[in-house]
Design an enzyme around this catalytic site. Sequence first.
Site, PDB file in Angstrom:
ATOM      1  N   CYS A  12       4.085   5.336   3.791  1.00  0.00           N
ATOM      2  CA  CYS A  12       3.396   4.128   3.335  1.00  0.00           C
ATOM      3  C   CYS A  12       2.479   3.589   4.415  1.00  0.00           C
ATOM      4  O   CYS A  12       1.431   3.024   4.134  1.00  0.00           O
ATOM      5  CB  CYS A  12       4.420   3.070   2.949  1.00  0.00           C
ATOM      6  SG  CYS A  12       5.627   2.763   4.245  1.00  0.00           S
ATOM      7  N   GLU A  47       8.285  -3.859  -1.326  1.00  0.00           N
ATOM      8  CA  GLU A  47       7.714  -3.164  -0.156  1.00  0.00           C
ATOM      9  C   GLU A  47       6.836  -2.071  -0.726  1.00  0.00           C
ATOM     10  O   GLU A  47       7.335  -1.070  -1.239  1.00  0.00           O
ATOM     11  CB  GLU A  47       8.819  -2.520   0.702  1.00  0.00           C
ATOM     12  CG  GLU A  47       9.955  -3.441   1.091  1.00  0.00           C
ATOM     13  CD  GLU A  47       9.571  -4.434   2.158  1.00  0.00           C
ATOM     14  OE1 GLU A  47       8.526  -4.259   2.804  1.00  0.00           O
ATOM     15  OE2 GLU A  47      10.313  -5.413   2.328  1.00  0.00           O
ATOM     16  N   LYS A  82      19.237   2.795  -7.073  1.00  0.00           N
ATOM     17  CA  LYS A  82      18.595   3.783  -7.946  1.00  0.00           C
ATOM     18  C   LYS A  82      17.624   4.578  -7.076  1.00  0.00           C
ATOM     19  O   LYS A  82      16.535   4.106  -6.738  1.00  0.00           O
ATOM     20  CB  LYS A  82      17.841   3.056  -9.064  1.00  0.00           C
ATOM     21  CG  LYS A  82      17.688   3.837 -10.366  1.00  0.00           C
ATOM     22  CD  LYS A  82      16.840   5.086 -10.278  1.00  0.00           C
ATOM     23  CE  LYS A  82      15.361   4.817 -10.274  1.00  0.00           C
ATOM     24  NZ  LYS A  82      14.576   6.069 -10.074  1.00  0.00           N
ATOM     25  N   GLU A 120      -4.659   4.702  -1.959  1.00  0.00           N
ATOM     26  CA  GLU A 120      -3.603   5.399  -1.217  1.00  0.00           C
ATOM     27  C   GLU A 120      -3.505   6.837  -1.739  1.00  0.00           C
ATOM     28  O   GLU A 120      -3.343   7.049  -2.937  1.00  0.00           O
ATOM     29  CB  GLU A 120      -2.276   4.673  -1.432  1.00  0.00           C
ATOM     30  CG  GLU A 120      -1.169   5.205  -0.558  1.00  0.00           C
ATOM     31  CD  GLU A 120       0.137   4.445  -0.760  1.00  0.00           C
ATOM     32  OE1 GLU A 120       0.483   4.134  -1.917  1.00  0.00           O
ATOM     33  OE2 GLU A 120       0.816   4.177   0.253  1.00  0.00           O
TER      34      GLU A 120
END
Length: 498
Positions: A300, A265, A189, A399
């Site tokens: 990331c 992750e 997906k 973040e």
Amino acid sequence: MSATIDWHARAAALQPDGRAFIGGQRVASASGETFDKHSPIDGRRLGAVARGQAADIDAAVRSARQAFDSGTWAAQPPAARKRVLQRFAEAVLAAREELALLETLDMGKPIRDALAVDVPSTARCLTWYAEAVDKIYDEIAPTGPRALALVTREPVGVVGAIVPWNYPMIMAAWKLGPALAAGNSVVLKPSEKSPYTALRLAEIALQAGLPPGVFNVVPGFGPEAGEALALHMDVDALGFTGSTRTGRRMLDYAGRSNLKRVYNELGGKSAFIVMPDVGSLERAAATAASSLFYNQGESCNAPSRVLVHESLADAFVAQVADLARRQAPGDPLDKATTLGALVDATQLRTALGYIEAGHEAGARCVVGGRQVRVESGGYYVEPTVFDGVNNGMRIAAEEIFGPVMSVLRFSTEAEAIAIANASPYGLQASVWTDNLSRAHRMARALRAGTVHVNQYDEDDITVPFGGFKQSGNGRDKSLHAFDKVTELKTTWLRIDPA
Ligand code: NAD
């Protein structure tokens, strides 16, 4: 060849196919519903994409299960799977220009990076797992003379993969490489913000000889297609890459369904630490700037907390600010551009919101901070550097996923380690020092999945990638990735005495 390509002409001629890929075929969603996909580079409509929902996920999982049970892939000798995956990787490289263009149009990264990094990394990942799979041996346990205990690996079965938009093809390849090499079937997906390259990869894989049903792609939204895949009772393992917020949901979905194995992750807020005995401040500054601003800061592992010893901080800030000034965002289809568009209006608002929060918290914006190229219809933010940041400010704690660097000052090694570790994340870190003992000491003290010393961006498929703490639990890349897509089986045979 690609130096002379008119990317604008190619983009204008492109008509990407947004239908799902299930059982070896392109199909519309079961409901017939689609959503419009626009490009972040200028707002142009790229096409209609199938809006996958539970029925589509169910069809894809059934197809994956049938393919798995039939043995057309799982029961092939490893060397046969190797050959197909090698052909898949070669075909990815052959479609390099088309895939790079799709990636750039879909999520806004510069075409030069899509060509030089995303496509070759995708192919390299597939090739590496292809080459690995017929070189891995199973185990015989040291049980003594009365038994033979075989410890073997088996494919887990149907692997679900849910991936983000920042490196759409590479993230897909990190899931696909080990899963397919080990003999599993996959339902992928992709992010609703970047569906096109995943769909093309599935077509390319089929043409390379992957049997129908082994690799299915269902595009759609997270709370629809994503949730249906994560809740599906016949998915054996789920590889998720995305935000920590969504990663929490994955654990919940597994708990509410079949306890499928979940490997997350997730996000990061990686610390880049410049010690007073750094060998080259120039190289440290250049690496911090290039690593943070690469991919518009949408990485990331972006080193978004830069900790600099107080004796060097003024010089360091001047250097990164100078580099930021020289890296204006540009047209991603221009081969000279090194900083492209943020993925969408939401991400633009998020980045600008954090910049505002930095101002309000009293950090000093040394360079950047504004939206630019508004007339293009796309979403562009200047490379931005904040000085005078402390770890309690939101720009240091959360973040951002945009081109925003926070510089924090420290005075001792212990303080640097304490600041670096004072984060819910633990994806990566970097230490810059010419003192060998200090490098090892700090590398051991830092709570992160990867600690770089005197570098940041050098990376390879041979090493694991993943985080400590709320940056996740799984590891992509390297041979360790096979642990996520295989089950260990013990076969215990009794040996009777003569
Ligand atoms: P996201 O969590 O919003 O979405 C990731 C994927 O999950 C998408 O496919 C999305 O459709 C799906 N999703 C969203 N909500 C869902 C739900 N309720 N149920 C099921 N699926 C759902 O993340 P994003 O914005 O696409 O990606 C950025 C994040 O990814 C950042 O936090 C970044 O750090 C992280 N990331 C981590 C790594 C790594 O290897 N650790 C690599 C790349 C990106």
